[in-house]
Design a protein around this motif. Structure first.
Motif, PDB file in Angstrom:
ATOM      1  N   MET A 107       0.829  -1.204   0.000  1.00  0.00           N
ATOM      2  CA  MET A 107       0.000   0.000   0.000  1.00  0.00           C
ATOM      3  C   MET A 107       0.869   1.262   0.000  1.00  0.00           C
ATOM      4  O   MET A 107       0.516   2.275  -0.610  1.00  0.00           O
ATOM      5  CB  MET A 107      -0.913  -0.003   1.223  1.00  0.00           C
ATOM      6  CG  MET A 107      -1.853   1.186   1.314  1.00  0.00           C
ATOM      7  SD  MET A 107      -2.908   1.095   2.784  1.00  0.00           S
ATOM      8  CE  MET A 107      -1.672   1.300   4.073  1.00  0.00           C
ATOM      9  N   GLU A 108       2.021   1.186   0.670  1.00  0.00           N
ATOM     10  CA  GLU A 108       2.936   2.322   0.740  1.00  0.00           C
ATOM     11  C   GLU A 108       3.848   2.417  -0.484  1.00  0.00           C
ATOM     12  O   GLU A 108       4.703   3.295  -0.560  1.00  0.00           O
ATOM     13  CB  GLU A 108       3.789   2.217   2.011  1.00  0.00           C
ATOM     14  CG  GLU A 108       3.013   2.362   3.304  1.00  0.00           C
ATOM     15  CD  GLU A 108       2.493   3.774   3.505  1.00  0.00           C
ATOM     16  OE1 GLU A 108       3.087   4.714   2.947  1.00  0.00           O
ATOM     17  OE2 GLU A 108       1.478   3.934   4.214  1.00  0.00           O
ATOM     18  N   GLY A 109       3.687   1.495  -1.442  1.00  0.00           N
ATOM     19  CA  GLY A 109       4.470   1.543  -2.673  1.00  0.00           C
ATOM     20  C   GLY A 109       5.861   0.956  -2.556  1.00  0.00           C
ATOM     21  O   GLY A 109       6.736   1.231  -3.391  1.00  0.00           O
ATOM     22  N   VAL A 110       6.080   0.145  -1.523  1.00  0.00           N
ATOM     23  CA  VAL A 110       7.386  -0.504  -1.344  1.00  0.00           C
ATOM     24  C   VAL A 110       7.481  -1.720  -2.263  1.00  0.00           C
ATOM     25  O   VAL A 110       6.596  -2.577  -2.250  1.00  0.00           O
ATOM     26  CB  VAL A 110       7.582  -0.933   0.128  1.00  0.00           C
ATOM     27  CG1 VAL A 110       8.889  -1.704   0.295  1.00  0.00           C
ATOM     28  CG2 VAL A 110       7.559   0.284   1.037  1.00  0.00           C
ATOM     29  N   TRP A 111       8.540  -1.795  -3.058  1.00  0.00           N
ATOM     30  CA  TRP A 111       8.769  -2.948  -3.924  1.00  0.00           C
ATOM     31  C   TRP A 111       9.476  -4.037  -3.134  1.00  0.00           C
ATOM     32  O   TRP A 111      10.382  -3.746  -2.336  1.00  0.00           O
ATOM     33  CB  TRP A 111       9.612  -2.545  -5.130  1.00  0.00           C
ATOM     34  CG  TRP A 111       8.882  -1.697  -6.126  1.00  0.00           C
ATOM     35  CD1 TRP A 111       7.668  -1.094  -5.974  1.00  0.00           C
ATOM     36  CD2 TRP A 111       9.332  -1.358  -7.437  1.00  0.00           C
ATOM     37  NE1 TRP A 111       7.327  -0.404  -7.113  1.00  0.00           N
ATOM     38  CE2 TRP A 111       8.328  -0.552  -8.034  1.00  0.00           C
ATOM     39  CE3 TRP A 111      10.473  -1.648  -8.176  1.00  0.00           C
ATOM     40  CZ2 TRP A 111       8.444  -0.032  -9.320  1.00  0.00           C
ATOM     41  CZ3 TRP A 111      10.599  -1.148  -9.456  1.00  0.00           C
ATOM     42  CH2 TRP A 111       9.590  -0.350 -10.031  1.00  0.00           C
TER      43      TRP A 111
END
Length: 219
Positions: free
Chosen positions: A100-104
């Motif tokens: 959700m936080e855009g962490v890959w």
């Protein structure tokens, strides 16, 4: 814990499986009337599956070929991963938060790719990762080289400052730290006797991923 990308070990970190892996080699030897030396378990934990089978074959004079022994271990572990493996507490919720936080995210593991894919699919977390990389595929285990982490980081288009490696095994933590990665150590019961040192050398230490929801995870 600020991060742009995350690299996760699988066994002992994401899934509760190290006790079964530890039993796999003992089971193989005991089926042949051999009581394994306690040092065998610690030795093979840092090896790829084939390396561990080769070690047992040579150390205990097993008559089967490496491929035959590999098939036996793979069948045992495949049955476990297909029907029994479970996530460690809080894993799915934490992965959902990172996504959700855009962490890959990537998985870096000693385990055979086919088994990894089975385990991730059974536990419902396969969709959180941009890929899987195994030590066998890079040609080096985590005790000897940080190459598996380096390649994952490049595939995640990140850098060491913005990447956190999640690991449970002390040899892997040492390697990642020596290579300049930030490491979050994850408690795993089979490594109880190593926890003091693990806590001392890691950047972050958690007993469970559930702890990540009682603090500012990405702050």
């Amino acid at each position: 814990m600020r991060l742009q990308s995350a690299i996760f070990d699988m066994d002992g970190t994401l899934v509760d499986s190290m006790a079964v892996w530890n039993d796999a080699s003992s089971r193989l030897l005991r089926q042949r009337g051999i009581e394994p030396d306690p040092a065998t378990q610690e030795k093979i934990m840092s090896l790829t599956l084939r390396q561990g089978v080769d070690y047992c074959r040579e150390a205990y004079g097993l008559t089967e070929t490496t491929d035959e022994l590999m098939d036996m271990v793979m069948a045992y572990m495949e049955e476990f991963y297909t029907h029994h493996v479970e996530l460690k507490p809080g894993v799915k919720k934490f992965l959902s938060l990172l996504k959700m936080e855009g962490v890959w995210m990537y998985v870096a593991t000693n385990t055979d790719r086919r088994l990894v894919e089975i385990a991730l699919k059974r536990t419902g977390i396969d969709g959180y990762f941009r890929g899987i990389l195994t030590c066998a595929e890079v040609g080096a285990g985590k005790r000897d080289s940080a190459e598996v982490y380096e390649r994952c980081m490049r595939r995640l288009q990140s850098n060491k400052k913005d990447t956190v490696v999640f690991e449970d095994a002390i040899h892997a933590i040492r390697t990642a730290k020596a290579a300049g990665f930030r490491v979050c150590a994850v408690y795993d019961a089979p490594a109880e006797d190593k926890q003091e040192e693990i806590r001392a050398i890691s950047d972050y230490y958690i007993r469970s991923f559930e702890e990540m929801f009682t603090s500012d995870v990405l702050g």
